[in-house]
Design a protein around this motif. Structure first.
Motif, PDB file in Angstrom:
ATOM      1  N   ALA A 128      20.899  21.381  17.452  1.00  0.00           N
ATOM      2  CA  ALA A 128      20.304  21.741  16.138  1.00  0.00           C
ATOM      3  C   ALA A 128      18.883  22.647  16.256  1.00  0.00           C
ATOM      4  O   ALA A 128      18.356  23.181  15.355  1.00  0.00           O
ATOM      5  N   GLY A 129      18.471  22.448  17.741  1.00  0.00           N
ATOM      6  CA  GLY A 129      17.110  23.146  17.735  1.00  0.00           C
ATOM      7  C   GLY A 129      16.064  22.782  17.053  1.00  0.00           C
ATOM      8  O   GLY A 129      15.023  23.416  16.705  1.00  0.00           O
ATOM      9  N   THR A 130      16.011  21.253  17.038  1.00  0.00           N
ATOM     10  CA  THR A 130      14.673  20.584  16.168  1.00  0.00           C
ATOM     11  C   THR A 130      14.621  19.186  16.958  1.00  0.00           C
ATOM     12  O   THR A 130      15.316  18.703  17.365  1.00  0.00           O
ATOM     13  N   ALA A 131      13.446  18.767  16.460  1.00  0.00           N
ATOM     14  CA  ALA A 131      13.053  17.446  17.208  1.00  0.00           C
ATOM     15  C   ALA A 131      13.424  16.386  16.319  1.00  0.00           C
ATOM     16  O   ALA A 131      13.372  16.585  14.622  1.00  0.00           O
ATOM     17  N   ILE A 132      14.130  15.232  16.500  1.00  0.00           N
ATOM     18  CA  ILE A 132      14.479  14.334  15.487  1.00  0.00           C
ATOM     19  C   ILE A 132      13.763  12.961  16.180  1.00  0.00           C
ATOM     20  O   ILE A 132      14.005  12.522  17.302  1.00  0.00           O
ATOM     21  N   THR A 133      13.248  12.144  15.255  1.00  0.00           N
ATOM     22  CA  THR A 133      12.639  10.923  15.366  1.00  0.00           C
ATOM     23  C   THR A 133      13.714  10.077  14.581  1.00  0.00           C
ATOM     24  O   THR A 133      13.605  10.100  13.346  1.00  0.00           O
ATOM     25  N   GLY A 134      14.201   8.988  15.078  1.00  0.00           N
ATOM     26  CA  GLY A 134      15.287   8.134  14.423  1.00  0.00           C
ATOM     27  C   GLY A 134      14.930   6.747  14.926  1.00  0.00           C
ATOM     28  O   GLY A 134      14.460   6.140  16.026  1.00  0.00           O
ATOM     29  N   ALA A 135      15.620   5.962  14.205  1.00  0.00           N
ATOM     30  CA  ALA A 135      15.793   4.443  14.462  1.00  0.00           C
ATOM     31  C   ALA A 135      17.429   4.062  14.197  1.00  0.00           C
ATOM     32  O   ALA A 135      18.031   4.655  13.333  1.00  0.00           O
ATOM     33  N   ALA A 136      17.576   2.963  15.093  1.00  0.00           N
ATOM     34  CA  ALA A 136      19.033   2.697  15.018  1.00  0.00           C
ATOM     35  C   ALA A 136      19.052   0.964  14.959  1.00  0.00           C
ATOM     36  O   ALA A 136      18.138   0.543  15.541  1.00  0.00           O
ATOM     37  N   ALA A 137      20.354   0.684  14.573  1.00  0.00           N
ATOM     38  CA  ALA A 137      20.478  -0.665  14.287  1.00  0.00           C
ATOM     39  C   ALA A 137      22.260  -0.908  14.089  1.00  0.00           C
ATOM     40  O   ALA A 137      22.800   0.127  13.699  1.00  0.00           O
ATOM     41  N   ILE A 138      22.757  -1.936  15.002  1.00  0.00           N
ATOM     42  CA  ILE A 138      24.159  -2.416  14.496  1.00  0.00           C
ATOM     43  C   ILE A 138      24.330  -3.155  13.498  1.00  0.00           C
ATOM     44  O   ILE A 138      23.394  -4.341  13.352  1.00  0.00           O
ATOM     45  N   ALA A 139      25.218  -2.993  12.519  1.00  0.00           N
ATOM     46  CA  ALA A 139      25.153  -3.835  11.392  1.00  0.00           C
ATOM     47  C   ALA A 139      26.450  -3.940  10.875  1.00  0.00           C
ATOM     48  O   ALA A 139      27.326  -3.177  10.987  1.00  0.00           O
ATOM     49  N   GLU A 140      27.234  -5.067  10.299  1.00  0.00           N
ATOM     50  CA  GLU A 140      28.462  -5.134   9.707  1.00  0.00           C
ATOM     51  C   GLU A 140      28.051  -4.608   8.011  1.00  0.00           C
ATOM     52  O   GLU A 140      26.900  -4.578   7.735  1.00  0.00           O
ATOM     53  N   PRO A 141      29.170  -4.388   7.495  1.00  0.00           N
ATOM     54  CA  PRO A 141      28.937  -3.862   5.814  1.00  0.00           C
ATOM     55  C   PRO A 141      27.847  -4.603   5.168  1.00  0.00           C
ATOM     56  O   PRO A 141      26.879  -3.930   4.595  1.00  0.00           O
ATOM     57  N   ALA A 142      27.683  -5.797   5.088  1.00  0.00           N
ATOM     58  CA  ALA A 142      26.936  -6.553   4.282  1.00  0.00           C
ATOM     59  C   ALA A 142      25.402  -6.484   4.885  1.00  0.00           C
ATOM     60  O   ALA A 142      24.503  -6.514   3.976  1.00  0.00           O
ATOM     61  N   GLY A 143      25.260  -6.100   5.873  1.00  0.00           N
ATOM     62  CA  GLY A 143      23.812  -6.114   6.594  1.00  0.00           C
ATOM     63  C   GLY A 143      23.310  -4.627   6.348  1.00  0.00           C
ATOM     64  O   GLY A 143      22.225  -4.574   6.759  1.00  0.00           O
ATOM     65  N   ILE A 144      24.065  -3.845   6.008  1.00  0.00           N
ATOM     66  CA  ILE A 144      23.625  -2.372   6.040  1.00  0.00           C
ATOM     67  C   ILE A 144      22.484  -2.082   5.403  1.00  0.00           C
ATOM     68  O   ILE A 144      21.519  -1.340   5.583  1.00  0.00           O
ATOM     69  N   PRO A 145      22.408  -2.598   3.996  1.00  0.00           N
ATOM     70  CA  PRO A 145      21.045  -2.284   3.216  1.00  0.00           C
ATOM     71  C   PRO A 145      19.708  -2.664   3.900  1.00  0.00           C
ATOM     72  O   PRO A 145      18.720  -1.857   4.167  1.00  0.00           O
ATOM     73  N   GLU A 146      19.842  -3.960   4.338  1.00  0.00           N
ATOM     74  CA  GLU A 146      18.798  -4.391   5.367  1.00  0.00           C
ATOM     75  C   GLU A 146      18.481  -3.736   6.365  1.00  0.00           C
ATOM     76  O   GLU A 146      16.985  -3.218   6.840  1.00  0.00           O
ATOM     77  N   ALA A 147      19.530  -2.974   7.077  1.00  0.00           N
ATOM     78  CA  ALA A 147      19.129  -2.341   8.208  1.00  0.00           C
ATOM     79  C   ALA A 147      18.479  -1.049   8.092  1.00  0.00           C
ATOM     80  O   ALA A 147      17.757  -0.562   8.725  1.00  0.00           O
ATOM     81  N   VAL A 148      19.075  -0.427   7.016  1.00  0.00           N
ATOM     82  CA  VAL A 148      18.378   0.762   6.518  1.00  0.00           C
ATOM     83  C   VAL A 148      16.757   0.635   6.311  1.00  0.00           C
ATOM     84  O   VAL A 148      15.996   1.481   6.655  1.00  0.00           O
ATOM     85  N   THR A 149      16.545  -0.304   5.456  1.00  0.00           N
ATOM     86  CA  THR A 149      15.185  -0.722   5.180  1.00  0.00           C
ATOM     87  C   THR A 149      14.302  -0.714   6.399  1.00  0.00           C
ATOM     88  O   THR A 149      13.354  -0.289   6.518  1.00  0.00           O
ATOM     89  N   ARG A 150      14.973  -1.510   7.354  1.00  0.00           N
ATOM     90  CA  ARG A 150      14.210  -1.960   8.551  1.00  0.00           C
ATOM     91  C   ARG A 150      13.928  -0.756   9.386  1.00  0.00           C
ATOM     92  O   ARG A 150      13.029  -0.414  10.037  1.00  0.00           O
ATOM     93  N   ASN A 151      15.083   0.126   9.522  1.00  0.00           N
ATOM     94  CA  ASN A 151      14.986   1.527  10.215  1.00  0.00           C
ATOM     95  C   ASN A 151      13.793   2.354   9.672  1.00  0.00           C
ATOM     96  O   ASN A 151      13.131   3.006  10.389  1.00  0.00           O
ATOM     97  N   ALA A 152      13.795   2.486   8.283  1.00  0.00           N
ATOM     98  CA  ALA A 152      12.765   3.339   7.912  1.00  0.00           C
ATOM     99  C   ALA A 152      11.383   2.829   8.122  1.00  0.00           C
ATOM    100  O   ALA A 152      10.647   3.620   8.398  1.00  0.00           O
TER     101      ALA A 152
END
Length: 423
Positions: free
Chosen positions: A280-304
């Protein structure tokens, strides 16, 4: 997108005599040889186009064979009566193209299959041509080109129309699935509402995207650059799992869910983000986690929160895990100890140059030369400032215990300046 040839004249322009090559009527030869030529075409398709080898044998011997024979007989009609080709003539080819689109057969393979048929039809009709029959050969060539042009136009339009409809349906389904997962719905509820069963687990990505240089250009170019950036990032994500990722991204970043059967090694996920950034020719700063479907909202909040901590601490672009910022994360939680830690650096409040030097020095692993280069200082000046920090605070980075306290104090100051992260 369907071509409309309904107004085209369908009145035959009779030839004075049948078009003959090799002493034989070309139209009669094509009709008589259609079954055998069809079999030879079908034998070549799986060999030269592997995607056709994956189709069921009954489909090749049925639908595909019928289309080949119809096309051969259509060409015989064109040669014999010089008919212009209309929509009704090409309806079977359009229907076949739409079916291949549903099956996921690539358009280039379909057009190549028609080209193979055209090539074999030409060879069959001209292999016994005589020198004096050159005018007839050229006339046949013109007829064949005309039919080929109509075939390509009709087949491409029908395929793309079907693909656009399918893609629209799939995109709507993916958006509904993403929204349900982000809302924390159970897999059963998601499957019942969207018709799609969620994966067993997802790589949950929260990405912050830097602007591409072209996004600073005036006019519509900025929007084009942003869309190009996002398209390349999505393509990289899709290639990682071999299927479309669930994404909610804009030019500044967002969330992506990558379905996986088992958790991939983290170096592979980090390499994915590096490839996406390069593409993409751009810098990316990211966070990652592995989650089952039920844990996705918490993972998104923690990643942010991880992304926020990474950016506020001055770390560079790349993919981070919670483990990479554990101290920052823990100290960003509301606690009575935060103010006390932050106060360790209170003597530097009126010396911002010392505070900046300390933070840069710690961020870059106590490397005085790197710190000097970043702050445009002489290395000796860095040494002097670090000694002044030790003199004012009583804490020296050269002592292990003091180093941990200095790091914790900086994190606490950043957390209090940002208002904390909440509970």
């Amino acid at each position: 997108m369907t071509r409309d040839n309904s107004t085209r004249a369908r009145v035959p322009t009779a030839r004075a005599d049948p078009l003959r090559i090799g002493g034989r009527s070309v139209a009669a030869q094509l009709r008589a040889g259609a079954p055998g030529l069809t079999r030879r075409v079908l034998s070549r398709l799986p060999t030269e186009l592997p995607v056709y080898a994956e189709l069921p044998d009954e489909e090749l011997a049925g639908d595909i064979a019928e289309i080949v024979q119809h096309t051969l007989r259509l060409f015989a009609d064109v040669v014999e009566r010089r008919l212009a080709v209309g929509d009704a003539d090409l309806a079977p080819q359009r229907a076949s193209a739409a079916q291949r689109a549903e099956e996921g057969v690539p358009l280039d393979a379909i057009l190549t299959a028609y080209q193979i048929g055209v090539e074999m039809c030409w060879s069959e009709s001209t292999e016994q041509a005589r020198p004096e029959e050159l005018p007839a050969v050229l006339e046949l060539f013109a007829d064949l080109l005309r039919l080929q042009r109509e075939l390509i136009a009709a087949v491409s339009a029908a395929y793309l129309e079907a693909r656009q409809l399918l893609d629209g349906q799939e995109q709507t389904g993916r958006h509904a699935l993403l929204a349900a997962l982000l809302a924390g719905e159970s897999p059963e509820a998601v499957a019942g509402r969207t018709g799609v069963r969620p994966a067993a687990r997802y790589v949950v990505l929260t990405l912050a995207l830097a602007a591409h240089p072209d996004e600073a250009r005036p006019g519509s170019r900025a929007g084009i650059a942003a869309r190009r950036k996002l398209r390349r990032i999505r393509q990289a994500l899709d290639r990682f799992t071999g299927e479309p990722a669930l994404t909610a991204l804009d030019a500044a970043g967002g969330t992506a869910l990558l379905p996986v059967d088992v958790a991939p090694p983290w170096p592979e996920v980090r390499a994915l983000i590096d490839r996406a950034a390069c593409s993409a020719g751009t810098a990316i700063t990211g966070a990652a986690a592995i989650a089952e479907p039920a844990g996705i909202p918490e993972a998104v909040t923690r990643n942010a929160e991880v992304v926020r901590l990474v950016r506020s601490s001055g770390r560079g672009p790349g993919l981070y895990l919670l483990a990479d910022v554990l101290l920052d994360y823990q100290l960003s939680r509301p606690s009575a100890a935060l103010a006390g830690l932050a106060d360790l650096l209170a003597p530097l409040d009126r010396r911002p140059e010392l505070l900046l030097t300390l933070e840069t020095y710690l961020t870059h692993g106590l490397n005085r030369r790197a710190t000097a280069a970043l702050l445009h200082l002489h290395p000796n000046t860095v040494d002097y400032r670090i000694r002044r920090v030790a003199g004012l605070t009583g804490l020296s980075p050269s002592h292990t215990g003091d180093l941990h306290r200095l790091n914790a104090a900086l994190v606490a100051r950043r957390s209090l300046a940002g208002g904390g992260a909440g509970g």
